[in-house]
Design a protein around this motif. Structure first.
Motif, PDB file in Angstrom:
ATOM      1  N   LYS A  15      12.406 -13.900  -9.566  1.00 32.56           N
ATOM      2  CA  LYS A  15      12.857 -14.132 -10.581  1.00 32.56           C
ATOM      3  C   LYS A  15      13.754 -15.723 -10.164  1.00 32.56           C
ATOM      4  CE  LYS A  15      13.478  -9.507 -12.273  1.00 32.56           C
ATOM      5  NZ  LYS A  15      14.755  -8.106 -12.253  1.00 32.56           N
ATOM      6  N   ARG A  16      14.680 -15.616  -9.318  1.00 36.86           N
ATOM      7  CA  ARG A  16      15.371 -16.859  -8.833  1.00 36.86           C
ATOM      8  C   ARG A  16      14.671 -17.866  -8.921  1.00 36.86           C
ATOM      9  NH1 ARG A  16      20.290 -14.926  -3.999  1.00 36.86           N
ATOM     10  NH2 ARG A  16      21.327 -14.178  -5.930  1.00 36.86           N
ATOM     11  N   PHE A  17      13.213 -18.028  -8.177  1.00 39.74           N
ATOM     12  CA  PHE A  17      12.239 -19.043  -7.767  1.00 39.74           C
ATOM     13  C   PHE A  17      12.008 -19.638  -9.615  1.00 39.74           C
ATOM     14  CE2 PHE A  17       8.110 -20.483  -8.103  1.00 39.74           C
ATOM     15  CZ  PHE A  17       8.216 -22.142  -7.083  1.00 39.74           C
ATOM     16  N   LEU A  18      11.612 -18.953 -10.259  1.00 38.78           N
ATOM     17  CA  LEU A  18      11.299 -19.011 -11.554  1.00 38.78           C
ATOM     18  C   LEU A  18      12.307 -19.848 -12.124  1.00 38.78           C
ATOM     19  CD1 LEU A  18      10.130 -15.451 -13.503  1.00 38.78           C
ATOM     20  CD2 LEU A  18       8.430 -17.886 -12.416  1.00 38.78           C
ATOM     21  N   LYS A  19      13.587 -20.210 -12.201  1.00 35.60           N
ATOM     22  CA  LYS A  19      14.523 -20.758 -12.585  1.00 35.60           C
ATOM     23  C   LYS A  19      14.997 -21.652 -11.466  1.00 35.60           C
ATOM     24  CE  LYS A  19      18.352 -21.307 -15.219  1.00 35.60           C
ATOM     25  NZ  LYS A  19      17.555 -20.997 -16.417  1.00 35.60           N
ATOM     26  N   VAL A  20      14.685 -21.305 -10.390  1.00 35.88           N
ATOM     27  CA  VAL A  20      14.900 -22.689  -9.809  1.00 35.88           C
ATOM     28  C   VAL A  20      13.539 -23.778 -10.130  1.00 35.88           C
ATOM     29  CG1 VAL A  20      14.811 -23.431  -7.490  1.00 35.88           C
ATOM     30  CG2 VAL A  20      15.992 -21.669  -7.396  1.00 35.88           C
ATOM     31  N   ILE A  76       9.448 -27.944   1.512  1.00 38.77           N
ATOM     32  CA  ILE A  76       9.673 -27.645  -0.387  1.00 38.77           C
ATOM     33  C   ILE A  76      11.032 -28.191  -0.016  1.00 38.77           C
ATOM     34  CG2 ILE A  76      10.208 -25.712  -1.047  1.00 38.77           C
ATOM     35  CD1 ILE A  76       7.529 -25.198  -0.004  1.00 38.77           C
ATOM     36  N   ASN A  77      10.297 -29.039  -1.360  1.00 35.87           N
ATOM     37  CA  ASN A  77      11.616 -29.740  -2.570  1.00 35.87           C
ATOM     38  C   ASN A  77      12.092 -29.320  -3.081  1.00 35.87           C
ATOM     39  OD1 ASN A  77      10.009 -29.343  -4.379  1.00 35.87           O
ATOM     40  ND2 ASN A  77       8.832 -30.773  -4.834  1.00 35.87           N
ATOM     41  N   TRP A  78      12.429 -27.808  -3.574  1.00 34.12           N
ATOM     42  CA  TRP A  78      13.370 -27.417  -4.455  1.00 34.12           C
ATOM     43  C   TRP A  78      14.334 -26.578  -3.750  1.00 34.12           C
ATOM     44  CZ3 TRP A  78      13.480 -22.067  -3.273  1.00 34.12           C
ATOM     45  CH2 TRP A  78      12.122 -21.595  -2.850  1.00 34.12           C
ATOM     46  N   SER A  79      14.732 -26.956  -2.566  1.00 33.88           N
ATOM     47  CA  SER A  79      15.714 -25.927  -1.584  1.00 33.88           C
ATOM     48  C   SER A  79      17.095 -26.570  -1.794  1.00 33.88           C
ATOM     49  CB  SER A  79      15.293 -26.018   0.336  1.00 33.88           C
ATOM     50  OG  SER A  79      16.024 -27.077   0.587  1.00 33.88           O
ATOM     51  N   PHE A  86      22.272 -20.290  -6.162  1.00 38.24           N
ATOM     52  CA  PHE A  86      22.617 -18.973  -5.290  1.00 38.24           C
ATOM     53  C   PHE A  86      22.455 -19.361  -4.284  1.00 38.24           C
ATOM     54  CE2 PHE A  86      17.862 -19.199  -8.595  1.00 38.24           C
ATOM     55  CZ  PHE A  86      19.457 -18.117  -9.542  1.00 38.24           C
ATOM     56  N   GLY A  87      22.770 -20.569  -3.361  1.00 40.16           N
ATOM     57  CA  GLY A  87      23.125 -20.542  -1.531  1.00 40.16           C
ATOM     58  C   GLY A  87      22.484 -20.866  -0.919  1.00 40.16           C
ATOM     59  N   GLN A  88      22.739 -19.984  -0.081  1.00 39.18           N
ATOM     60  CA  GLN A  88      21.255 -20.512   1.634  1.00 39.18           C
ATOM     61  C   GLN A  88      20.831 -19.415   0.634  1.00 39.18           C
ATOM     62  OE1 GLN A  88      22.681 -18.590   5.034  1.00 39.18           O
ATOM     63  NE2 GLN A  88      22.241 -20.631   5.570  1.00 39.18           N
ATOM     64  N   LEU A  89      19.147 -19.993   1.508  1.00 41.07           N
ATOM     65  CA  LEU A  89      18.155 -19.019   1.221  1.00 41.07           C
ATOM     66  C   LEU A  89      17.700 -18.030   2.220  1.00 41.07           C
ATOM     67  CD1 LEU A  89      15.591 -22.430   0.912  1.00 41.07           C
ATOM     68  CD2 LEU A  89      15.797 -20.663  -0.389  1.00 41.07           C
ATOM     69  N   PRO A  90      17.484 -16.507   1.666  1.00 39.00           N
ATOM     70  CA  PRO A  90      17.785 -15.639   2.257  1.00 39.00           C
ATOM     71  C   PRO A  90      16.368 -16.090   3.412  1.00 39.00           C
ATOM     72  CG  PRO A  90      16.687 -15.174   0.006  1.00 39.00           C
ATOM     73  CD  PRO A  90      17.187 -16.489   0.418  1.00 39.00           C
ATOM     74  N   ALA A  91      15.912 -14.914   4.204  1.00 41.31           N
ATOM     75  CA  ALA A  91      15.065 -14.611   5.039  1.00 41.31           C
ATOM     76  C   ALA A  91      13.869 -14.467   4.158  1.00 41.31           C
ATOM     77  CB  ALA A  91      15.313 -13.539   6.210  1.00 41.31           C
TER      78      ALA A  91
END
Length: 124
Positions: A15-20, A76-79, A86-91
């Motif tokens: 879900k977060r990826f869709l928004k990002v 990955i160009n969207w980090s 959302f903050g730091q990418l989770p594991a």
């Protein structure tokens, strides 16, 4: 960057990826590639349920999101967009499709902010 221990589910991250991906496209004009990871597996699971998938997309980004093939490997160009929202990418983003954590890739991200991966799809 500090290491976070909080777990994030593939569904939540999808879900977060869709928004990002939406914000990244609007801000940069570039596609957001989906790394080969459990989040991508979740996307493939979601699109097998078209009615629920369309409803989920509309709730999250206001429209249906197509799944398009796009093979590649690299940064990955969207980090940075993710971090802003959302903050730091989770594991979960650094696990392979068998859910095995790639410690070296995660450490590189934590130390440098660079997220590299292979991908085979993108939102369309």
């Amino acid at each position: 960057m500090s290491i976070t221990t909080k777990q994030s589910s593939p569904k939540r991250e999808f879900k977060r990826f869709l928004k990002v991906a939406q914000v990244h496209q609007q801000e940069t004009g570039r596609q957001a590639f989906m790394p080969a990871c459990p989040v991508d597996t979740e996307w493939h699971h979601q699109i097998k349920q078209p009615k629920q998938y369309r409803a989920l997309c509309r709730r999250v980004v206001g429209c249906e999101v197509r799944h398009e093939p796009a093979k590649g490997k690299g940064r990955i160009n969207w980090s940075k967009t993710y971090e802003k929202l959302f903050g730091q990418l989770p594991a979960v983003w650094f696990r392979d499709t068998n859910r095995i954590l790639d410690q070296a890739r995660r450490q590189k991200y934590l130390q440098t902010g660079i997220f590299e991966a292979s991908w085979d799809c993108t939102p369309g």
